[in-house]
Design an enzyme around this catalytic site. Structure first.
Site, PDB file in Angstrom:
ATOM      1  N   GLY A 192      -7.657  -2.090  14.825  1.00  5.21           N
ATOM      2  CA  GLY A 192      -6.196  -2.086  14.895  1.00  5.21           C
ATOM      3  C   GLY A 192      -5.668  -2.778  13.661  1.00  5.21           C
ATOM      4  O   GLY A 192      -6.340  -2.811  12.626  1.00  5.21           O
TER       5      GLY A 192
ATOM      6  N   CYS B  59      -2.986  -2.481   8.760  1.00  5.43           N
ATOM      7  CA  CYS B  59      -3.437  -1.631   7.652  1.00  5.43           C
ATOM      8  C   CYS B  59      -4.221  -0.405   8.086  1.00  5.43           C
ATOM      9  O   CYS B  59      -3.846   0.717   7.757  1.00  5.43           O
ATOM     10  CB  CYS B  59      -4.285  -2.456   6.690  1.00  5.43           C
ATOM     11  SG  CYS B  59      -3.273  -3.414   5.563  1.00  5.43           S
TER      12      CYS B  59
ATOM     13  N   THR C 157       0.853  -1.192   0.000  1.00  7.57           N
ATOM     14  CA  THR C 157       0.000   0.000   0.000  1.00  7.57           C
ATOM     15  C   THR C 157       0.889   1.243   0.000  1.00  7.57           C
ATOM     16  O   THR C 157       1.746   1.400   0.878  1.00  7.57           O
ATOM     17  CB  THR C 157      -0.906  -0.008   1.242  1.00  7.57           C
ATOM     18  OG1 THR C 157      -1.623  -1.240   1.239  1.00  7.57           O
ATOM     19  CG2 THR C 157      -1.881   1.163   1.204  1.00  7.57           C
TER      20      THR C 157
ATOM     21  N   GLU D 157      -6.350 -10.331   7.224  1.00  9.98           N
ATOM     22  CA  GLU D 157      -5.639 -11.390   7.941  1.00  9.98           C
ATOM     23  C   GLU D 157      -6.652 -12.350   8.555  1.00  9.98           C
ATOM     24  O   GLU D 157      -7.711 -11.934   9.017  1.00  9.98           O
ATOM     25  CB  GLU D 157      -4.725 -10.783   9.001  1.00  9.98           C
ATOM     26  CG  GLU D 157      -3.514 -10.147   8.351  1.00  9.98           C
ATOM     27  CD  GLU D 157      -2.615  -9.415   9.345  1.00  9.98           C
ATOM     28  OE1 GLU D 157      -2.602  -9.779  10.522  1.00  9.98           O
ATOM     29  OE2 GLU D 157      -1.944  -8.472   8.902  1.00  9.98           O
TER      30      GLU D 157
HETATM   31  C1  UDX Z   1       2.035  -5.491   3.696  1.00  7.72           C
HETATM   32  C2  UDX Z   1       2.254  -4.371   2.712  1.00  7.72           C
HETATM   33  O1  UDX Z   1       3.376  -4.484   2.040  1.00  7.72           O
HETATM   34  C3  UDX Z   1       1.847  -3.094   3.263  1.00  7.72           C
HETATM   35  O2  UDX Z   1       2.088  -2.037   2.412  1.00  7.72           O
HETATM   36  C4  UDX Z   1       0.390  -3.276   3.443  1.00  7.72           C
HETATM   37  O3  UDX Z   1      -0.248  -2.098   3.745  1.00  7.72           O
HETATM   38  C5  UDX Z   1       0.183  -4.275   4.539  1.00  7.72           C
HETATM   39  O4  UDX Z   1       0.714  -5.435   4.206  1.00  7.72           O
HETATM   40  P1  UDX Z   1       2.953  -7.051   5.444  1.00  7.72           P
HETATM   41  O5  UDX Z   1       3.137  -8.177   4.500  1.00  7.72           O
HETATM   42  O6  UDX Z   1       1.821  -7.119   6.398  1.00  7.72           O
HETATM   43  O7  UDX Z   1       2.899  -5.684   4.624  1.00  7.72           O
HETATM   44  O8  UDX Z   1       4.267  -6.688   6.213  1.00  7.72           O
HETATM   45  P2  UDX Z   1       5.309  -7.630   6.912  1.00  7.72           P
HETATM   46  O9  UDX Z   1       4.642  -8.847   7.419  1.00  7.72           O
HETATM   47  O10 UDX Z   1       6.086  -6.736   7.817  1.00  7.72           O
HETATM   48  O11 UDX Z   1       6.237  -8.100   5.685  1.00  7.72           O
HETATM   49  C6  UDX Z   1       7.131  -7.322   5.015  1.00  7.72           C
HETATM   50  C7  UDX Z   1       8.327  -8.184   4.659  1.00  7.72           C
HETATM   51  O12 UDX Z   1       9.187  -7.439   3.788  1.00  7.72           O
HETATM   52  C8  UDX Z   1       9.175  -8.610   5.849  1.00  7.72           C
HETATM   53  O13 UDX Z   1       9.365  -9.995   5.858  1.00  7.72           O
HETATM   54  C9  UDX Z   1      10.481  -7.856   5.655  1.00  7.72           C
HETATM   55  O14 UDX Z   1      11.622  -8.542   6.149  1.00  7.72           O
HETATM   56  C10 UDX Z   1      10.514  -7.696   4.161  1.00  7.72           C
HETATM   57  N1  UDX Z   1      11.389  -6.613   3.686  1.00  7.72           N
HETATM   58  C11 UDX Z   1      11.335  -5.395   4.276  1.00  7.72           C
HETATM   59  C12 UDX Z   1      12.229  -6.833   2.627  1.00  7.72           C
HETATM   60  O15 UDX Z   1      12.297  -7.932   2.092  1.00  7.72           O
HETATM   61  N2  UDX Z   1      13.007  -5.810   2.178  1.00  7.72           N
HETATM   62  C13 UDX Z   1      13.017  -4.598   2.778  1.00  7.72           C
HETATM   63  O16 UDX Z   1      13.754  -3.697   2.353  1.00  7.72           O
HETATM   64  C14 UDX Z   1      12.150  -4.382   3.871  1.00  7.72           C
HETATM   65  C1  UDX Z   2      -7.988  -4.923   6.432  1.00  7.77           C
HETATM   66  C2  UDX Z   2      -8.922  -4.930   5.215  1.00  7.77           C
HETATM   67  O1  UDX Z   2     -10.160  -5.575   5.558  1.00  7.77           O
HETATM   68  C3  UDX Z   2      -8.255  -5.610   4.028  1.00  7.77           C
HETATM   69  O2  UDX Z   2      -9.093  -5.520   2.879  1.00  7.77           O
HETATM   70  C4  UDX Z   2      -6.944  -4.906   3.752  1.00  7.77           C
HETATM   71  O3  UDX Z   2      -6.292  -5.470   2.678  1.00  7.77           O
HETATM   72  C5  UDX Z   2      -6.060  -4.946   4.987  1.00  7.77           C
HETATM   73  O4  UDX Z   2      -6.757  -4.337   6.079  1.00  7.77           O
HETATM   74  P1  UDX Z   2      -7.333  -6.607   8.354  1.00  7.77           P
HETATM   75  O5  UDX Z   2      -6.710  -5.428   9.011  1.00  7.77           O
HETATM   76  O6  UDX Z   2      -6.537  -7.845   8.238  1.00  7.77           O
HETATM   77  O7  UDX Z   2      -7.816  -6.243   6.865  1.00  7.77           O
HETATM   78  O8  UDX Z   2      -8.662  -6.995   9.159  1.00  7.77           O
HETATM   79  P2  UDX Z   2     -10.190  -6.532   9.202  1.00  7.77           P
HETATM   80  O9  UDX Z   2     -11.016  -7.748   9.306  1.00  7.77           O
HETATM   81  O10 UDX Z   2     -10.520  -5.566   8.156  1.00  7.77           O
HETATM   82  O11 UDX Z   2     -10.275  -5.824  10.634  1.00  7.77           O
HETATM   83  C6  UDX Z   2      -9.561  -4.628  10.930  1.00  7.77           C
HETATM   84  C7  UDX Z   2      -9.894  -4.137  12.315  1.00  7.77           C
HETATM   85  O12 UDX Z   2     -11.235  -3.662  12.378  1.00  7.77           O
HETATM   86  C8  UDX Z   2      -9.782  -5.206  13.414  1.00  7.77           C
HETATM   87  O13 UDX Z   2      -9.150  -4.636  14.547  1.00  7.77           O
HETATM   88  C9  UDX Z   2     -11.215  -5.566  13.722  1.00  7.77           C
HETATM   89  O14 UDX Z   2     -11.393  -6.000  15.040  1.00  7.77           O
HETATM   90  C10 UDX Z   2     -11.912  -4.237  13.484  1.00  7.77           C
HETATM   91  N1  UDX Z   2     -13.351  -4.375  13.142  1.00  7.77           N
HETATM   92  C11 UDX Z   2     -13.705  -4.964  11.964  1.00  7.77           C
HETATM   93  C12 UDX Z   2     -14.316  -3.856  14.002  1.00  7.77           C
HETATM   94  O15 UDX Z   2     -13.987  -3.303  15.066  1.00  7.77           O
HETATM   95  N2  UDX Z   2     -15.637  -3.952  13.638  1.00  7.77           N
HETATM   96  C13 UDX Z   2     -16.051  -4.542  12.484  1.00  7.77           C
HETATM   97  O16 UDX Z   2     -17.269  -4.580  12.234  1.00  7.77           O
HETATM   98  C14 UDX Z   2     -15.050  -5.063  11.618  1.00  7.77           C
END
Ligand code: UDX
Ligand code: UDX
Length: 433
Positions: A257, A260, A123, A155
């Site tokens: 939380g 994202c 993102t 997630e």
């Molecule tokens: C992702 C997206 O990339 C983020 O923009 C989106 O909004 C949420 O999800 P996510 O996969 O959840 O991130 O992040 P994380 O689990 O922290 O994984 C990122 C990985 O990239 C890590 O394993 C980290 O070691 C790796 N990384 C980071 C690289 O390989 N190169 C880098 O320079 C920095």
């Molecule tokens: C979110 C988006 O749903 C997904 O499309 C994007 O790619 C990444 O961010 P995620 O953060 O994994 O996914 O979980 P989500 O199920 O969306 O929940 C986010 C937060 O909102 C959680 O803390 C959840 O407890 C809260 N939530 C969700 C509420 O408090 N009320 C609701 O009705 C739904």
């Protein structure tokens, strides 16, 4: 229709990169996932999955022959038709997205001399794709394509969300690059939205903002329900049946939380501000969420008075069920506030080990966490909590107060179990009347 097999390099072996890579391998493509963390890559090579995501381990195992892991850029890029960028983009101190990992990937790309498309999964702020395009051009990589293909995987259900999406969004500068990214998804059924790169980037930020707005909206309705004697669970059901509104994302609770929403709301707020626009509604959504996390403390005060030396059990630590992710989890704010007020905090979670929560004692079961407590708080709605014998738990507590931060349990049943139950937005008068 299945896609002709391609070679895909995925940069980043986190929640998004692993799911993306495993799903593309499952579609028949050959995938190499590259990460900078040697330990993480070695663990993946041994077949150990570093995160808890339902179905992911099985998918990786089933596609081993087409899915490999490396720390080497050259190995990942070798013969790749697509280079997916799935590295983290955490917020900086100012709230802007930190794109340093994205730039690292772009700058580390070798001088590719064949057709290849860089695809942004991470993102990023609107306008990033154009900057990447310029950087590629400046390096003489004009033949390397660029597309934005944002992720909408939540997630806990990420594999299902990837393979059965509500939509696939593809923004590209060149029509044929967009066509190729769409073809890569062959085998997945779902509407495809084709657009320019900036719009694809904005779709991701706007989708998250819309979902967060619904959550803060229902949380404020919940707060007014408490003050006026209504039950937000019934209210959400009543408004959610309106087809124009729909039922999802109307669960009131202790705030959103995760990796994202909090990050992306700040990034969109900053993006707007940097462009000279004050995004009032989004500011309110963020503020409501911050206050919501703290309302539980007020509820505990109203039942227990001062929290000094009171024992509080937090049930659930992950930011939502079916994940081990603690990024921006409301439990962190709650535990911090409780410790600051002098409370003795115990916690339980079925997958988070809680080692990083300094000052919090981790219990093996909800029952052990609750024994001798002055109050229990349901922080994450893990299904395990619905089968707890609450009457037995109540009998072991010093004062049987249950704050249900997710409206998981039935108030009448909890009261029949001997607990003083309080949910979010469920006024006691409604039940008594
Ligand atoms: C992702 C997206 O990339 C983020 O923009 C989106 O909004 C949420 O999800 P996510 O996969 O959840 O991130 O992040 P994380 O689990 O922290 O994984 C990122 C990985 O990239 C890590 O394993 C980290 O070691 C790796 N990384 C980071 C690289 O390989 N190169 C880098 O320079 C920095
Ligand atoms: C979110 C988006 O749903 C997904 O499309 C994007 O790619 C990444 O961010 P995620 O953060 O994994 O996914 O979980 P989500 O199920 O969306 O929940 C986010 C937060 O909102 C959680 O803390 C959840 O407890 C809260 N939530 C969700 C509420 O408090 N009320 C609701 O009705 C739904």
């Amino acid at each position: 229709m299945s896609a002709p097999p391609s070679r895909v390099a995925v940069f980043g072996a986190g929640y998004v990169g692993l799911v993306t890579g495993a799903c593309f391998a499952d579609l028949g493509h050959t995938v190499v996932i590259r990460d900078v963390l040697t330990d993480r890559v070695e663990a993946l090579q041994r077949g150990e999955i570093p995160i808890y995501e339902p179905g992911l381990a099985e998918l990786i195992e089933a596609n081993r022959e087409r899915l490999t892991f490396t720390t080497s850029v050259a190995e990942a890029i070798e013969g790749a038709d697509f280079v997916y960028v799935a590295v983290g983009t955490p917020p900086t101190y100012s709230g802007d997205a930190d794109l340093s990992a994205v730039w690292m990937v772009i700058d580390e790309l070798p001088a590719i001399d064949r057709p290849c498309i860089v695809v942004m999964k991470s993102t990023v702020p609107v306008g990033t794709g154009l900057k990447v395009r310029h950087r590629l051009d400046a390096r003489g990589l004009t033949h390397v394509g660029y597309a934005s293909n944002p992720e909408f995987t939540a997630e806990g259900t990420a594999v299902k969300d990837f393979l059965h999406p509500d939509r696939i969004v593809v923004g590209a500068f060149r029509e044929d690059d967009g066509d190729a990214v769409v073809a890569l998804h062959g085998g997945i059924e779902g509407p495809v939205v084709r657009c320019d790169v900036a719009s694809a980037e904005m779709i991701k930020l706007a989708a998250n903002a819309a979902l967060m707005t619904r959550i803060s909206f229902i949380n404020e309705i919940a707060n007014v329900c408490e003050a006026t004697g209504a039950d937000v669970v019934r209210v959400a059901e009543g408004i959610g049946l309106d087809r124009r509104i729909g039922p999802s994302f109307l669960r009131a609770g202790i705030g959103f939380g995760g990796s994202c929403f909090p990050k992306d709301s700040l990034a969109l707020k900053q993006l707007a501000a940097n462009s000279g626009y004050h995004f009032q509604l989004l500011n309110a959504v963020i503020e409501v969420n911050e206050l919501q996390k703290r309302r539980v403390i007020g509820k505990l005060h109203s039942h227990l008075g001062s929290l000094r030396d009171k024992r509080v059990a937090l049930l659930g630590l992950a930011f939502k069920p079916h994940t081990d992710d603690m990024r921006e989890a409301p439990s962190l704010v709650l535990a911090g506030r409780l410790l600051a007020e002098g409370a003795d905090v115990r916690a339980w979670d079925p997958v988070v080990d809680g080692r990083d929560l300094h000052g919090v004692e981790i219990a093996a079961t909800p029952e052990v966490a609750a024994a001798g407590a002055d109050a229990v708080v349901i922080v994450t709605e893990w299904p395990e909590l619905t089968t707890v014998d609450w009457a037995s738990v109540a009998a072991t507590m010093r004062t049987p107060v249950l704050i249900d931060g997710r409206n998981l349990l039935d108030p009448a049943r909890m009261e029949a179990s001997g607990l003083r139950y309080e949910g979010i937005g469920r006024a006691a008068e409604v039940r008594e009347g």
